[in-house]
Motif scaffolding. Structure first.
Motif, PDB file in Angstrom:
ATOM      1  N   HIS A   1      -7.591   8.304  -0.249  1.00 54.46           N
ATOM      2  CA  HIS A   1      -7.675   9.750  -0.493  1.00 54.46           C
ATOM      3  C   HIS A   1      -6.983  10.118  -1.805  1.00 54.46           C
ATOM      4  O   HIS A   1      -7.505  10.926  -2.583  1.00 54.46           O
ATOM      5  CB  HIS A   1      -7.029  10.515   0.668  1.00 54.46           C
ATOM      6  N   ASN A   2      -5.813   9.535  -2.032  1.00 52.51           N
ATOM      7  CA  ASN A   2      -5.070   9.839  -3.255  1.00 52.51           C
ATOM      8  C   ASN A   2      -5.827   9.400  -4.504  1.00 52.51           C
ATOM      9  O   ASN A   2      -5.873  10.122  -5.504  1.00 52.51           O
ATOM     10  CB  ASN A   2      -3.697   9.156  -3.216  1.00 52.51           C
ATOM     11  N   LEU A   3      -6.420   8.213  -4.455  1.00 51.35           N
ATOM     12  CA  LEU A   3      -7.187   7.732  -5.604  1.00 51.35           C
ATOM     13  C   LEU A   3      -8.427   8.591  -5.831  1.00 51.35           C
ATOM     14  O   LEU A   3      -8.778   8.898  -6.976  1.00 51.35           O
ATOM     15  CB  LEU A   3      -7.584   6.265  -5.383  1.00 51.35           C
ATOM     16  N   LEU A   4      -9.080   8.975  -4.742  1.00 47.38           N
ATOM     17  CA  LEU A   4     -10.283   9.804  -4.861  1.00 47.38           C
ATOM     18  C   LEU A   4      -9.963  11.163  -5.470  1.00 47.38           C
ATOM     19  O   LEU A   4     -10.695  11.667  -6.334  1.00 47.38           O
ATOM     20  CB  LEU A   4     -10.923   9.975  -3.488  1.00 47.38           C
ATOM     21  N   LEU A   5      -8.831  11.741  -5.040  1.00 45.52           N
ATOM     22  CA  LEU A   5      -8.463  13.075  -5.531  1.00 45.52           C
ATOM     23  C   LEU A   5      -7.981  13.057  -6.978  1.00 45.52           C
ATOM     24  O   LEU A   5      -7.792  14.118  -7.573  1.00 45.52           O
ATOM     25  CB  LEU A   5      -7.385  13.679  -4.626  1.00 45.52           C
ATOM     26  N   ARG A   6      -7.770  11.872  -7.536  1.00 46.30           N
ATOM     27  CA  ARG A   6      -7.403  11.761  -8.954  1.00 46.30           C
ATOM     28  C   ARG A   6      -8.631  11.599  -9.848  1.00 46.30           C
ATOM     29  O   ARG A   6      -8.512  11.642 -11.075  1.00 46.30           O
ATOM     30  CB  ARG A   6      -6.454  10.579  -9.167  1.00 46.30           C
TER      31      ARG A   6
ATOM     32  N   ASP B   1      -7.882  12.370 -17.909  1.00 46.39           N
ATOM     33  CA  ASP B   1      -9.272  11.952 -17.935  1.00 46.39           C
ATOM     34  C   ASP B   1      -9.410  10.473 -17.599  1.00 46.39           C
ATOM     35  O   ASP B   1     -10.505   9.991 -17.306  1.00 46.39           O
ATOM     36  CB  ASP B   1      -9.895  12.221 -19.310  1.00 46.39           C
ATOM     37  N   THR B   2      -8.308   9.727 -17.677  1.00 45.72           N
ATOM     38  CA  THR B   2      -8.300   8.305 -17.338  1.00 45.72           C
ATOM     39  C   THR B   2      -7.173   8.040 -16.324  1.00 45.72           C
ATOM     40  O   THR B   2      -6.184   7.372 -16.647  1.00 45.72           O
ATOM     41  CB  THR B   2      -8.094   7.438 -18.601  1.00 45.72           C
ATOM     42  N   PRO B   3      -7.292   8.580 -15.110  1.00 45.48           N
ATOM     43  CA  PRO B   3      -6.181   8.506 -14.146  1.00 45.48           C
ATOM     44  C   PRO B   3      -5.910   7.107 -13.612  1.00 45.48           C
ATOM     45  O   PRO B   3      -4.813   6.839 -13.125  1.00 45.48           O
ATOM     46  CB  PRO B   3      -6.659   9.416 -13.011  1.00 45.48           C
ATOM     47  N   TYR B   4      -6.880   6.210 -13.714  1.00 48.97           N
ATOM     48  CA  TYR B   4      -6.693   4.888 -13.136  1.00 48.97           C
ATOM     49  C   TYR B   4      -6.150   3.867 -14.136  1.00 48.97           C
ATOM     50  O   TYR B   4      -5.902   2.747 -13.772  1.00 48.97           O
ATOM     51  CB  TYR B   4      -8.004   4.380 -12.539  1.00 48.97           C
TER      52      TYR B   4
ATOM     53  N   VAL C   1       0.842  -1.208   0.000  1.00 46.58           N
ATOM     54  CA  VAL C   1       0.000   0.000   0.000  1.00 46.58           C
ATOM     55  C   VAL C   1       0.873   1.252   0.000  1.00 46.58           C
ATOM     56  O   VAL C   1       0.611   2.209  -0.743  1.00 46.58           O
ATOM     57  CB  VAL C   1      -0.955   0.002   1.213  1.00 46.58           C
ATOM     58  N   ASN C   2       1.929   1.249   0.830  1.00 49.28           N
ATOM     59  CA  ASN C   2       2.832   2.404   0.861  1.00 49.28           C
ATOM     60  C   ASN C   2       3.532   2.605  -0.486  1.00 49.28           C
ATOM     61  O   ASN C   2       3.709   3.743  -0.938  1.00 49.28           O
ATOM     62  CB  ASN C   2       3.873   2.237   1.972  1.00 49.28           C
ATOM     63  N   LEU C   3       3.937   1.509  -1.127  1.00 49.58           N
ATOM     64  CA  LEU C   3       4.562   1.611  -2.451  1.00 49.58           C
ATOM     65  C   LEU C   3       3.584   2.166  -3.474  1.00 49.58           C
ATOM     66  O   LEU C   3       3.970   2.973  -4.338  1.00 49.58           O
ATOM     67  CB  LEU C   3       5.071   0.237  -2.895  1.00 49.58           C
ATOM     68  N   LEU C   4       2.320   1.765  -3.390  1.00 56.28           N
ATOM     69  CA  LEU C   4       1.293   2.297  -4.302  1.00 56.28           C
ATOM     70  C   LEU C   4       1.150   3.810  -4.133  1.00 56.28           C
ATOM     71  O   LEU C   4       1.047   4.548  -5.120  1.00 56.28           O
ATOM     72  CB  LEU C   4      -0.049   1.613  -4.039  1.00 56.28           C
ATOM     73  N   ILE C   5       1.164   4.281  -2.886  1.00 60.63           N
ATOM     74  CA  ILE C   5       1.052   5.723  -2.623  1.00 60.63           C
ATOM     75  C   ILE C   5       2.229   6.470  -3.233  1.00 60.63           C
ATOM     76  O   ILE C   5       2.066   7.511  -3.871  1.00 60.63           O
ATOM     77  CB  ILE C   5       0.970   5.993  -1.104  1.00 60.63           C
ATOM     78  N   VAL C   6       3.437   5.915  -3.044  1.00 56.44           N
ATOM     79  CA  VAL C   6       4.643   6.547  -3.603  1.00 56.44           C
ATOM     80  C   VAL C   6       4.553   6.610  -5.124  1.00 56.44           C
ATOM     81  O   VAL C   6       4.866   7.642  -5.738  1.00 56.44           O
ATOM     82  CB  VAL C   6       5.909   5.780  -3.171  1.00 56.44           C
ATOM     83  N   GLU C   7       4.104   5.511  -5.752  1.00 59.40           N
ATOM     84  CA  GLU C   7       4.030   5.477  -7.212  1.00 59.40           C
ATOM     85  C   GLU C   7       2.959   6.419  -7.745  1.00 59.40           C
ATOM     86  O   GLU C   7       3.114   6.999  -8.828  1.00 59.40           O
ATOM     87  CB  GLU C   7       3.764   4.048  -7.693  1.00 59.40           C
ATOM     88  N   ILE C   8       1.877   6.598  -7.000  1.00 57.57           N
ATOM     89  CA  ILE C   8       0.836   7.550  -7.412  1.00 57.57           C
ATOM     90  C   ILE C   8       1.403   8.961  -7.428  1.00 57.57           C
ATOM     91  O   ILE C   8       1.189   9.726  -8.370  1.00 57.57           O
ATOM     92  CB  ILE C   8      -0.386   7.456  -6.482  1.00 57.57           C
ATOM     93  N   PHE C   9       2.145   9.315  -6.367  1.00 54.46           N
ATOM     94  CA  PHE C   9       2.773  10.644  -6.331  1.00 54.46           C
ATOM     95  C   PHE C   9       3.781  10.800  -7.463  1.00 54.46           C
ATOM     96  O   PHE C   9       3.866  11.850  -8.095  1.00 54.46           O
ATOM     97  CB  PHE C   9       3.455  10.880  -4.982  1.00 54.46           C
ATOM     98  N   ALA C  10       4.558   9.745  -7.717  1.00 57.89           N
ATOM     99  CA  ALA C  10       5.585   9.808  -8.760  1.00 57.89           C
ATOM    100  C   ALA C  10       4.957   9.984 -10.137  1.00 57.89           C
ATOM    101  O   ALA C  10       5.496  10.691 -10.992  1.00 57.89           O
ATOM    102  CB  ALA C  10       6.441   8.548  -8.722  1.00 57.89           C
ATOM    103  N   SER C  11       3.807   9.366 -10.366  1.00 57.54           N
ATOM    104  CA  SER C  11       3.160   9.444 -11.684  1.00 57.54           C
ATOM    105  C   SER C  11       2.529  10.794 -11.943  1.00 57.54           C
ATOM    106  O   SER C  11       2.216  11.137 -13.082  1.00 57.54           O
ATOM    107  CB  SER C  11       2.089   8.356 -11.802  1.00 57.54           C
ATOM    108  N   GLN C  12       2.341  11.605 -10.885  1.00 56.25           N
ATOM    109  CA  GLN C  12       1.711  12.919 -11.042  1.00 56.25           C
ATOM    110  C   GLN C  12       2.700  13.974 -11.523  1.00 56.25           C
ATOM    111  O   GLN C  12       2.295  15.034 -11.995  1.00 56.25           O
ATOM    112  CB  GLN C  12       1.096  13.377  -9.712  1.00 56.25           C
ATOM    113  N   LYS C  13       3.995  13.713 -11.399  1.00 58.78           N
ATOM    114  CA  LYS C  13       5.009  14.700 -11.735  1.00 58.78           C
ATOM    115  C   LYS C  13       5.311  14.673 -13.233  1.00 58.78           C
ATOM    116  O   LYS C  13       5.722  13.652 -13.771  1.00 58.78           O
ATOM    117  CB  LYS C  13       6.299  14.444 -10.941  1.00 58.78           C
ATOM    118  N   MET C  14       5.099  15.825 -13.892  1.00 58.40           N
ATOM    119  CA  MET C  14       5.401  15.927 -15.317  1.00 58.40           C
ATOM    120  C   MET C  14       6.906  16.043 -15.536  1.00 58.40           C
ATOM    121  O   MET C  14       7.497  15.314 -16.299  1.00 58.40           O
ATOM    122  CB  MET C  14       4.684  17.154 -15.899  1.00 58.40           C
ATOM    123  N   GLU C  15       7.519  17.005 -14.829  1.00 55.86           N
ATOM    124  CA  GLU C  15       8.964  17.212 -14.909  1.00 55.86           C
ATOM    125  C   GLU C  15       9.538  16.974 -13.518  1.00 55.86           C
ATOM    126  O   GLU C  15       9.178  17.662 -12.576  1.00 55.86           O
ATOM    127  CB  GLU C  15       9.282  18.630 -15.398  1.00 55.86           C
ATOM    128  N   VAL C  16      10.408  15.996 -13.408  1.00 55.69           N
ATOM    129  CA  VAL C  16      10.925  15.589 -12.100  1.00 55.69           C
ATOM    130  C   VAL C  16      12.354  16.076 -11.939  1.00 55.69           C
ATOM    131  O   VAL C  16      13.213  15.825 -12.790  1.00 55.69           O
ATOM    132  CB  VAL C  16      10.871  14.059 -11.949  1.00 55.69           C
TER     133      VAL C  16
END
Length: 208
Positions: free
Chosen positions: A182-187, A205-208, A124-139
């Motif tokens: 919360h992270n999934l809901l906010l996407r 438009d297809t965040p999941y 679950v913690n890894l999923l949260i980290v990957e969700i945050f990582a996928s939101q960054k356009m320029e890292v």
């Protein structure tokens, strides 16, 4: 903050030109010109933050409440599970914990010998980290290092959770699962429109 970046970039280019012209008129050195540019750019950015009510510090306010609460609840659960004091009340609670579990973790005072709770926590913690990582356009390099650091922490938490009472592991898993929810809901585009969250460049438009 994300939607402000194009405006900040445009204002920074304009400010750079104005400082360059002014510097030539007054004979500023490159160091002095850079000082005035940075000083005025900070002022402009601060004004934009005030105008749009989106100072970055606000994003950290929850953390200053969440981390102390997480630590205190974890210590309280540990003390209740291992009977850290000799008080009668703690002994009663410890007895309740020893038979108050469910499914495979019936004894909340003992570590989860099946490792189901610890592994679930790590995933679950890894999923949260990957969700945050996928939101960054320029890292940036710092963001990459931070992401890898939290990946390592997520994996390290698995053996740690396997050595603590199940009550602590269950609390950690529940807390992380709520964070993931919360992270999934906010996407969700529907939820964001419902809450009038402005659309950003990184939205999908297809965040999941």
């Amino acid at each position: 903050l994300e939607n402000l970046q194009p405006e900040i970039k445009k204002l920074a280019e304009r400010l750079r030109y104005e400082v360059s012209v002014r510097g030539k008129q007054l004979g500023w050195s490159e160091k002095v010109a850079r000082f005035h540019f940075n000083k005025n750019l900070r002022r402009i950015i601060a004004e934009l933050y005030i105008r749009d009510n989106c100072h970055p510090f606000k994003a950290t306010l929850l953390v200053w409440v969440q981390i102390p609460m997480w630590v205190c609840v974890s210590l309280a659960l540990r003390n209740c599970s291992v009977g850290a004091t000799d008080s009668e009340a703690i002994r009663v609670v410890q007895e309740q914990f020893s038979s108050g579990g469910a499914l495979w973790f019936t004894d909340l005072t003992a570590p989860d010998s099946t490792w189901i709770l610890p592994v679930a926590l790590g995933l679950v913690n890894l999923l949260i980290v990957e969700i945050f990582a996928s939101q960054k356009m320029e890292v940036s390099r710092f963001q990459k290092l931070a992401t890898n650091f939290f990946r390592v922490v997520s994996v390290v938490m698995i053996p740690v959770a396997a050595t603590v009472p199940s009550s602590m592991a269950l609390y950690w898993l529940s807390s992380s699962f709520m964070g993931l929810s919360h992270n999934l809901l906010l996407r969700s585009p529907t939820f964001r429109r419902l809450c009038c969250v402005p659309r950003t460049k990184s939205d999908s438009d297809t965040p999941y």
